[in-house]
Design a protein around this motif. Structure first.
Motif, mmCIF file in Angstrom:
data_model
loop_
_atom_site.group_PDB
_atom_site.id
_atom_site.type_symbol
_atom_site.label_atom_id
_atom_site.label_comp_id
_atom_site.label_asym_id
_atom_site.label_seq_id
_atom_site.Cartn_x
_atom_site.Cartn_y
_atom_site.Cartn_z
ATOM 1 N N GLU A 1 -1.894 16.606 10.922
ATOM 2 C CA GLU A 1 -0.600 16.191 11.458
ATOM 3 C C GLU A 1 -0.719 15.771 12.924
ATOM 4 O OE1 GLU A 1 3.142 18.046 9.551
ATOM 5 O OE2 GLU A 1 1.813 19.744 9.932
ATOM 6 N N ARG A 2 -1.464 16.542 13.711
ATOM 7 C CA ARG A 2 -1.641 16.203 15.135
ATOM 8 C C ARG A 2 -2.346 14.865 15.312
ATOM 9 N NH1 ARG A 2 -3.268 21.598 15.627
ATOM 10 N NH2 ARG A 2 -5.451 20.916 15.723
ATOM 11 N N ASN A 3 -3.266 14.566 14.406
ATOM 12 C CA ASN A 3 -4.061 13.346 14.527
ATOM 13 C C ASN A 3 -3.403 12.141 13.868
ATOM 14 O OD1 ASN A 3 -6.024 14.757 15.941
ATOM 15 N ND2 ASN A 3 -7.238 15.209 14.114
ATOM 16 N N GLY A 4 -2.155 12.305 13.416
ATOM 17 C CA GLY A 4 -1.409 11.170 12.899
ATOM 18 C C GLY A 4 -1.767 10.731 11.492
ATOM 19 N N ALA A 5 -2.243 11.648 10.672
ATOM 20 C CA ALA A 5 -2.540 11.300 9.280
ATOM 21 C C ALA A 5 -1.259 10.835 8.590
ATOM 22 C CB ALA A 5 -3.132 12.494 8.546
ATOM 23 N N SER A 6 -1.401 9.931 7.643
ATOM 24 C CA SER A 6 -0.237 9.413 6.926
ATOM 25 C C SER A 6 0.346 10.480 6.012
ATOM 26 C CB SER A 6 -0.626 8.194 6.098
ATOM 27 O OG SER A 6 -1.475 8.571 5.030
ATOM 28 N N VAL A 7 1.604 10.285 5.650
ATOM 29 C CA VAL A 7 2.248 11.209 4.713
ATOM 30 C C VAL A 7 1.471 11.262 3.410
ATOM 31 C CG1 VAL A 7 4.321 11.623 3.343
ATOM 32 C CG2 VAL A 7 4.541 10.930 5.734
ATOM 33 N N GLU A 8 0.978 10.127 2.968
ATOM 34 C CA GLU A 8 0.214 10.072 1.708
ATOM 35 C C GLU A 8 -1.065 10.906 1.812
ATOM 36 O OE1 GLU A 8 3.063 6.901 1.940
ATOM 37 O OE2 GLU A 8 1.417 7.423 3.314
ATOM 38 N N GLU A 9 -1.761 10.804 2.948
ATOM 39 C CA GLU A 9 -2.988 11.586 3.135
ATOM 40 C C GLU A 9 -2.683 13.082 3.168
ATOM 41 O OE1 GLU A 9 -5.946 8.897 5.845
ATOM 42 O OE2 GLU A 9 -4.080 9.574 6.787
ATOM 43 N N ILE A 10 -1.624 13.432 3.866
ATOM 44 C CA ILE A 10 -1.256 14.843 3.991
ATOM 45 C C ILE A 10 -0.849 15.413 2.635
ATOM 46 C CG2 ILE A 10 0.484 16.399 4.951
ATOM 47 C CD1 ILE A 10 0.404 14.677 7.505
ATOM 48 N N GLU A 11 -0.036 14.665 1.905
ATOM 49 C CA GLU A 11 0.407 15.150 0.594
ATOM 50 C C GLU A 11 -0.761 15.274 -0.380
ATOM 51 O OE1 GLU A 11 3.571 12.545 -0.553
ATOM 52 O OE2 GLU A 11 5.080 13.658 0.604
ATOM 53 N N ALA A 12 -1.704 14.352 -0.309
ATOM 54 C CA ALA A 12 -2.887 14.435 -1.178
ATOM 55 C C ALA A 12 -3.708 15.674 -0.836
ATOM 56 C CB ALA A 12 -3.732 13.169 -1.035
ATOM 57 N N PHE A 13 -3.828 15.964 0.468
ATOM 58 C CA PHE A 13 -4.580 17.142 0.899
ATOM 59 C C PHE A 13 -3.910 18.426 0.420
ATOM 60 C CE2 PHE A 13 -5.280 20.422 4.246
ATOM 61 C CZ PHE A 13 -6.630 20.652 3.992
#
Length: 326
Positions: free
Chosen positions: A246-258
């Motif tokens: 989140e701090r590094n600006g990952a996309s919502v899609e990347e975060i949700e996949a993680f």
């Protein structure tokens, strides 16, 4: 003297306590144990396949003849199927979260179900009351899992003042002191999630329970605010990596996949390092794993003691008023 309580009258339970509808945790076994102890046990439908939910609803009726509930996560892709299964089984109490409960009220209330949405704001509480909800669960940000932005202590009295239907307090409640405080704020019942994870009848992995037992007052963190769906969980390698993304600006899609599948990994598989160990801030108050019945007996005995002791406090407050001629 006869004392009335609208939550008891509405649901037919003995004690005004609901067990939270926790995904992967709240199954028929736990729900039946809580219901048999006099509370309202709740099965979490979450994203459960329809055939599995059907089996769980048959099973809970094999394990208890007491009232029970079903939690419907309205943003789930299976929500419409869940509503129809609840209709077939004539589930007596429905709690809802993560969405607008209008279709649940329209479909299930005419069948006799009591509909009790979880709300995180006054506006939400007013809206669901207008739609026909029978009560609301005002859940503060202290709770585990998906949370709002208002604390229980601030939210509950404002919701009580805003609606005419009964209010159940949730978030940060794990003992009789919390129950007494909730009633002092105007609630007529409480919902507890984290406390009921740590009971013998809960099927959550032992390592999940041990993380709660070891937790302190600052052990939980909130992740997911950047996605619009903040979640409270116990800090571990997963939450640390999540916060870093989140701090590094990952996309919502990347975060949700993680984050996909991480709750199941923790609850079912016991992966408490890379799984999502959802728990409320009250985790630091929990240090044992009794039966569900013992938890309920204990908290209401303690609540009674607190209320009796508050009689002395009440007398003190009254003396202050009398001194001022109030």
């Amino acid at each position: 003297m006869s004392l009335s309580n609208r939550i008891l009258e509405l649901t037919g339970i003995r004690y005004p306590v609901f067990q939270g509808g926790m995904a992967w945790v709240a199954d028929a076994q736990l729900a039946a144990a809580v219901s048999n102890a006099g509370g309202l046990g709740i099965i979490a439908a979450a994203n459960m396949p329809p055939e599995l939910l059907d089996r769980e609803l048959h099973r809970v009726r094999e394990l208890t003849d007491r009232p029970f509930g079903l939690n419907i996560m309205l943003l789930s892709p299976t929500a419409d199927d869940v509503i129809e299964i609840a209709a077939v089984h004539r589930v007596p109490v429905i709690t809802t979260g993560a969405g607008k409960p209008g279709k649940v009220i329209e479909r299930l209330k005419p069948l006799g179900a009591k509909i009790i949405p979880v709300v995180a704001s006054v506006a939400h509480a007013r809206r669901v009351e207008q739609q026909g909800a029978d009560a609301v669960i005002a859940e503060g940000l202290e709770s585990g899992g998906h949370i709002g932005e208002i604390s229980t202590f601030a939210l509950v009295p404002q919701v009580v003042d805003a609606v005419s239907i009964p209010v159940i307090a949730a978030g940060g409640i794990a003992d009789g002191r919390g129950v007494a405080a909730a009633f002092a704020l105007g609630a007529e019942g409480v919902q507890m999630g984290t406390r009921f994870v740590c009971v013998r009848e809960c099927s959550a992995h032992q390592r999940y329970k041990e993380m709660i037992l070891k937790a302190g007052d600052r052990s939980t963190v909130v992740t997911g605010r950047s996605t619009g769906h903040p979640v409270r969980c116990i800090k571990n390698k997963f939450s640390t990596k999540f916060e870093e993304m989140e701090r590094n600006g990952a996309s919502v899609e990347e975060i949700e996949a993680f984050g996909s599948g991480r709750l199941r990994a923790a609850v079912v598989d016991g992966d408490v390092e890379w799984g999502s160990v959802m728990a409320g801030q009250c985790a630091g108050m929990i240090d044992d794993i009794p039966s569900a019945a013992e938890v309920i007996r204990r908290i209401f005995a303690q609540a009674a003691d607190v209320a009796e002791n508050m009689g002395v406090v009440g007398s003190f407050f009254r003396s202050l008023c009398l001194e001022e001629g109030m």
